[in-house]
Design a protein around this motif. Structure first.
Motif, PDB file in Angstrom:
ATOM      1  N   LEU A 109      87.823  14.604 -38.554  1.00  5.87           N
ATOM      2  CA  LEU A 109      88.020  13.369 -39.341  1.00  5.87           C
ATOM      3  C   LEU A 109      87.454  12.164 -38.593  1.00  5.87           C
ATOM      4  O   LEU A 109      88.016  11.063 -38.612  1.00  5.87           O
ATOM      5  CB  LEU A 109      89.501  13.145 -39.687  1.00  5.87           C
ATOM      6  CG  LEU A 109      90.148  14.210 -40.577  1.00  5.87           C
ATOM      7  CD1 LEU A 109      91.649  13.993 -40.679  1.00  5.87           C
ATOM      8  CD2 LEU A 109      89.519  14.197 -41.984  1.00  5.87           C
ATOM      9  N   TRP A 119      85.128   9.566 -38.710  1.00  2.64           N
ATOM     10  CA  TRP A 119      84.317   8.946 -39.765  1.00  2.64           C
ATOM     11  C   TRP A 119      83.077   8.262 -39.221  1.00  2.64           C
ATOM     12  O   TRP A 119      82.002   8.347 -39.812  1.00  2.64           O
ATOM     13  CB  TRP A 119      85.174   7.961 -40.566  1.00  2.64           C
ATOM     14  CG  TRP A 119      86.272   8.695 -41.276  1.00  2.64           C
ATOM     15  CD1 TRP A 119      87.581   8.781 -40.884  1.00  2.64           C
ATOM     16  CD2 TRP A 119      86.135   9.513 -42.438  1.00  2.64           C
ATOM     17  NE1 TRP A 119      88.285   9.589 -41.740  1.00  2.64           N
ATOM     18  CE2 TRP A 119      87.416  10.053 -42.717  1.00  2.64           C
ATOM     19  CE3 TRP A 119      85.095   9.839 -43.272  1.00  2.64           C
ATOM     20  CZ2 TRP A 119      87.668  10.892 -43.786  1.00  2.64           C
ATOM     21  CZ3 TRP A 119      85.325  10.679 -44.360  1.00  2.64           C
ATOM     22  CH2 TRP A 119      86.597  11.194 -44.601  1.00  2.64           C
ATOM     23  N   THR A 171      92.392   9.723 -43.184  1.00  4.23           N
ATOM     24  CA  THR A 171      91.768  10.772 -44.013  1.00  4.23           C
ATOM     25  C   THR A 171      90.831  10.077 -44.998  1.00  4.23           C
ATOM     26  O   THR A 171      90.055   9.250 -44.603  1.00  4.23           O
ATOM     27  CB  THR A 171      92.845  11.602 -44.732  1.00  4.23           C
ATOM     28  OG1 THR A 171      93.588  10.741 -45.604  1.00  4.23           O
ATOM     29  CG2 THR A 171      93.772  12.278 -43.725  1.00  4.23           C
ATOM     30  N   CYS A 172      90.851  10.452 -46.240  1.00  2.00           N
ATOM     31  CA  CYS A 172      90.165   9.648 -47.258  1.00  2.00           C
ATOM     32  C   CYS A 172      91.032   9.637 -48.499  1.00  2.00           C
ATOM     33  O   CYS A 172      92.011  10.380 -48.588  1.00  2.00           O
ATOM     34  CB  CYS A 172      88.755  10.163 -47.537  1.00  2.00           C
ATOM     35  SG  CYS A 172      88.656  11.603 -48.593  1.00  2.00           S
ATOM     36  N   MET A 215      90.730  10.781 -51.317  1.00  2.79           N
ATOM     37  CA  MET A 215      90.671  11.930 -52.217  1.00  2.79           C
ATOM     38  C   MET A 215      92.009  12.683 -52.233  1.00  2.79           C
ATOM     39  O   MET A 215      92.575  12.951 -53.281  1.00  2.79           O
ATOM     40  CB  MET A 215      89.536  12.863 -51.769  1.00  2.79           C
ATOM     41  CG  MET A 215      89.373  14.079 -52.627  1.00  2.79           C
ATOM     42  SD  MET A 215      88.545  13.640 -54.155  1.00  2.79           S
ATOM     43  CE  MET A 215      88.548  15.226 -54.974  1.00  2.79           C
ATOM     44  N   GLY A 239      94.438  11.925 -49.497  1.00  4.18           N
ATOM     45  CA  GLY A 239      95.406  11.106 -48.775  1.00  4.18           C
ATOM     46  C   GLY A 239      96.207  11.940 -47.783  1.00  4.18           C
ATOM     47  O   GLY A 239      95.652  12.676 -46.977  1.00  4.18           O
TER      48      GLY A 239
HETATM   49  S1  SF4 Z   1      88.529  15.145 -49.229  1.00  4.58           S
HETATM   50 FE1  SF4 Z   1      90.673  15.647 -48.770  1.00  4.58          FE
HETATM   51  S2  SF4 Z   1      90.472  17.233 -47.197  1.00  4.58           S
HETATM   52 FE2  SF4 Z   1      88.508  16.164 -47.245  1.00  4.58          FE
HETATM   53  S3  SF4 Z   1      88.703  14.536 -45.732  1.00  4.58           S
HETATM   54 FE3  SF4 Z   1      89.228  13.647 -47.708  1.00  4.58          FE
HETATM   55  S4  SF4 Z   1      91.472  13.843 -47.694  1.00  4.58           S
HETATM   56 FE4  SF4 Z   1      90.757  15.276 -46.143  1.00  4.58          FE
END
Ligand code: SF4
Length: 428
Positions: A377, A379, A404-405, A407, A409
């Protein structure tokens, strides 16, 4: 007979400096590259009359991306076209083509030639503009314009030498829904039909080669009969033209002229590999320059994507050089934003092709680093490794700065599994 000194002829005797430099960039043995140039399998478009950054195209080289710019009658703003050209170079274009048809064509060309890149043109466009109509273009005018482009410092010329009377017959006996969609191809068909004469570029091909050798300019044998829709892909005109182009490609080498061959436009995905391999076999592996191929006809607005899909598959099968397609293909003259987007997508297709045809020790390292950065992770590292990291960063950060992102969380799969392994012991 006096032979002009050309790169091919120099490569028959040794390794010229530009080959040493291009071979270094490609991590290819310079002697091997010189042999490939002499055999017509690699070209270096570099008109000796103009200094600029060079690149090699063909066997064993990275896949190159060309970007077309140029005025039209409806939109003729030279500064805008130069902005587009700069956007293309900033986003990964290796070469530029000036396809201008509106305004002062020589002035546009002069401005494009000031940029630090190999430049190609299609001289028949200017010949038609000067004559007023395709039917009024005679061989004198056409050859005069070709010579002017060579004198101006153009590095490679698309010349539709294979659009001959046989190809016109093939069009008539095996009609196509879209007829002819290549602008250059259409001009030559109109010239032949109106004047009742053979295409001068075909009829006087030896003279054309002498002229190109004089300036050491690369001939890009244009595919004027490329299919304009999937339903036309199997019709006779394309195959007729390829048979002709194969013979013409072979004749270029003893004349000391570097050659490329241009490939099909709209073809179904399952025919891409076959077409690429066939052209390569027929031309003894001449560098193959593809316009697309576009693998569906029903995605206008996204033709840069359909072309990239076809282009990546074509590169896997041996294509060397992709012509960028923009989102405005079939719809309008592209904007600078369209050029940027099309260039990036073509560059990605070229990279995907490189992954499966270049030395993997040189291409796969960055893929591995990206996978490891994703797993951590990390970035910043992901954006550093990304082909277009600024764009990726903008998307990631639009929902705020997070570990994280947005998507998944806190349900991030990567994080959940890593934390479990960290807690219970598992992979490092
Ligand atoms: S898409 Fe989901 S699994 Fe991939 S980095 Fe983002 S939060 Fe994590």
């Amino acid at each position: 007979m006096f032979f002009m000194q050309t790169l091919i002829r120099e490569c028959l005797k040794g390794v010229p400096p530009e080959v040493v430099s291009a071979a270094r960039d490609e991590h290819i043995d310079p002697h091997r590259m010189a042999r490939a140039i002499a055999r017509g399998r690699i070209v270096i478009p570099a008109n000796p009359g103009r200094a600029h950054r060079i690149c090699a195209i063909g066997e064993g080289c990275g896949i190159r991306v060309n970007v077309n710019v140029g005025t039209s009658v409806n939109r003729c703003d030279i500064d805008l076209e130069i902005r587009k050209a700069r956007a293309a170079l900033d986003n990964g274009a290796d070469t530029l083509m000036d396809l201008s048809t509106g305004g002062d064509l020589r002035e546009v060309r002069r401005r494009v030639l000031e940029l630090d890149a190999p430049v190609g043109t299609v001289p028949v466009y200017e010949a038609v503009r000067r004559a007023g109509s395709a039917g009024d273009v005679d061989s004198d005018l056409l050859f005069r314009v070709i010579r002017e482009h060579c004198e101006d410092g153009v590095d490679f010329l698309t010349l539709h030498c294979g659009v001959n009377l046989d190809a016109v017959d093939a069009l008539k006996t095996d009609p196509r829904i879209m007829g002819v969609v290549s602008r250059g191809g259409a001009f030559h068909v109109a010239m032949m039909v109106e004047r009742g004469e053979e295409n001068p570029l075909y009829a006087e091909y030896d003279y054309l080669l002498e002229m190109l050798a004089e300036y050491d300019v690369v001939i890009s044998l244009g595919d004027g009969m490329r299919p304009g829709c999937l339903h036309d892909a199997g019709r006779l005109a394309k195959s007729t033209e390829y048979l002709t182009l194969a013979g013409l490609a072979k004749r270029a080498l003893p004349a000391g002229v570097q050659r490329m061959v241009e490939g099909p436009g709209h073809i179904p995905l399952d025919q891409v590999g076959y077409n690429v391999r066939m052209i390569k076999e027929m031309t003894d592996s001449a560098p193959l320059y593809l316009l697309g191929p576009l693998v569906t006809d029903i995605a206008p607005g996204y033709d840069h994507v359909t072309a990239a899909i076809g282009g990546a598959v074509a590169c896997m099968h041996g294509a060397d050089f992709l012509c960028m397609v923009t989102p405005s293909e079939h719809l309008a003259l592209p904007s600078p934003e369209d050029i940027m987007e099309g260039t990036r997508v073509a560059r990605i297709a070229a990279h995907i092709g490189d992954l499966v045809r270049k030395d993997q020790s040189r291409t796969w390292g960055r893929e591995l680093q990206m996978a490891e950065a994703r797993q951590r992770l990390d970035w910043d590292e992901q954006f550093r490794l990304a082909l277009y990291g600024d764009h990726a960063r903008r998307i990631h950060e639009r929902d705020g700065d997070m570990e994280t992102c947005s998507m998944c969380g806190d349900l991030c799969a990567i994080k959940i599994v890593q934390e479990i392994f960290d807690k219970k012991g598992g992979r490092e």
